[in-house]
Design a protein around this motif. Sequence first.
Motif, mmCIF file in Angstrom:
data_model
loop_
_atom_site.group_PDB
_atom_site.id
_atom_site.type_symbol
_atom_site.label_atom_id
_atom_site.label_comp_id
_atom_site.label_asym_id
_atom_site.label_seq_id
_atom_site.Cartn_x
_atom_site.Cartn_y
_atom_site.Cartn_z
ATOM 1 N N HIS A 1 0.811 -1.221 0.000
ATOM 2 C CA HIS A 1 0.000 0.000 0.000
ATOM 3 C C HIS A 1 0.842 1.267 0.000
ATOM 4 C CE1 HIS A 1 -3.640 -2.252 0.497
ATOM 5 N NE2 HIS A 1 -3.168 -2.854 1.568
ATOM 6 N N ILE B 1 -6.876 14.497 -7.317
ATOM 7 C CA ILE B 1 -7.203 13.591 -6.207
ATOM 8 C C ILE B 1 -8.649 13.114 -6.284
ATOM 9 C CG2 ILE B 1 -7.410 13.445 -3.691
ATOM 10 C CD1 ILE B 1 -4.862 15.197 -3.580
ATOM 11 N N PRO B 2 -9.648 13.991 -6.540
ATOM 12 C CA PRO B 2 -11.019 13.473 -6.657
ATOM 13 C C PRO B 2 -11.201 12.488 -7.816
ATOM 14 C CG PRO B 2 -11.074 15.850 -6.324
ATOM 15 C CD PRO B 2 -9.644 15.469 -6.528
ATOM 16 N N ALA C 1 -8.811 10.603 -9.116
ATOM 17 C CA ALA C 1 -8.116 9.373 -8.722
ATOM 18 C C ALA C 1 -8.983 8.561 -7.769
ATOM 19 C CB ALA C 1 -6.773 9.714 -8.072
ATOM 20 N N LEU C 2 -9.678 9.249 -6.871
ATOM 21 C CA LEU C 2 -10.594 8.570 -5.959
ATOM 22 C C LEU C 2 -11.722 7.880 -6.733
ATOM 23 C CD1 LEU C 2 -11.451 8.123 -2.942
ATOM 24 C CD2 LEU C 2 -12.864 10.167 -3.220
ATOM 25 N N LEU C 3 -12.296 8.578 -7.721
ATOM 26 C CA LEU C 3 -13.367 7.976 -8.537
ATOM 27 C C LEU C 3 -12.862 6.768 -9.324
ATOM 28 C CD1 LEU C 3 -15.189 11.149 -9.884
ATOM 29 C CD2 LEU C 3 -16.031 9.520 -8.187
ATOM 30 N N TRP C 4 -11.671 6.892 -9.949
ATOM 31 C CA TRP C 4 -11.138 5.764 -10.712
ATOM 32 C C TRP C 4 -10.766 4.602 -9.791
ATOM 33 C CZ3 TRP C 4 -12.457 4.909 -15.285
ATOM 34 C CH2 TRP C 4 -12.585 5.923 -16.216
ATOM 35 N N GLY C 5 -10.237 4.928 -8.624
ATOM 36 C CA GLY C 5 -9.947 3.867 -7.658
ATOM 37 C C GLY C 5 -11.214 3.135 -7.259
ATOM 38 N N PHE C 6 -12.284 3.885 -7.010
ATOM 39 C CA PHE C 6 -13.579 3.287 -6.661
ATOM 40 C C PHE C 6 -14.111 2.459 -7.826
ATOM 41 C CE2 PHE C 6 -18.238 3.541 -6.470
ATOM 42 C CZ PHE C 6 -18.448 2.930 -5.245
#
Length: 150
Positions: A17, A81-82, A84-89
């Motif tokens: 991580h 960052i937002p 990246a958060l959406l793509w991570g989700f």
Amino acid sequence: MADQYNTNEEKILRDSHTKEIDLINRDPKQINEDVVKVDFEDVIAEPDGTHSMDGVWKASYTTFTVSKYWCYRVLSAIFGIPVALLWGFCFACISFCHIWAVMPCIKSYLIETQCLSRIYSLCIHTFCDPFFEALGKVFSSVRVALRKEV
């Protein structure tokens, strides 16, 4: 011995991580090599015989390069960052569906088709094999002779 195993396991878990990222080569697999690599010369070009003043050309180059650089930096600072958060989700959901829905369905299908293929194979060997073996014996005594008549 058990403490050493737990320490190594914790280190591996922590490293997956928090692994180091390369801040120099940010596209190591070259996935954006030809797509978004756009320079001034790729967008604006003046053919021979149609040249603007040298100062305008230099100012245009500088304006294009600097505005592209800072616009990208500002957009990535605001939305990086937002997004990246959406793509991570999104990829987490895809992984979850693949692991918990797609693969079990495929495995279930393969198990069922294996059972059906055994039944099908049994039927073919029971009914078709004797039939075609009998046909082979019937036609085994047939002789074909070809004659060419002129």
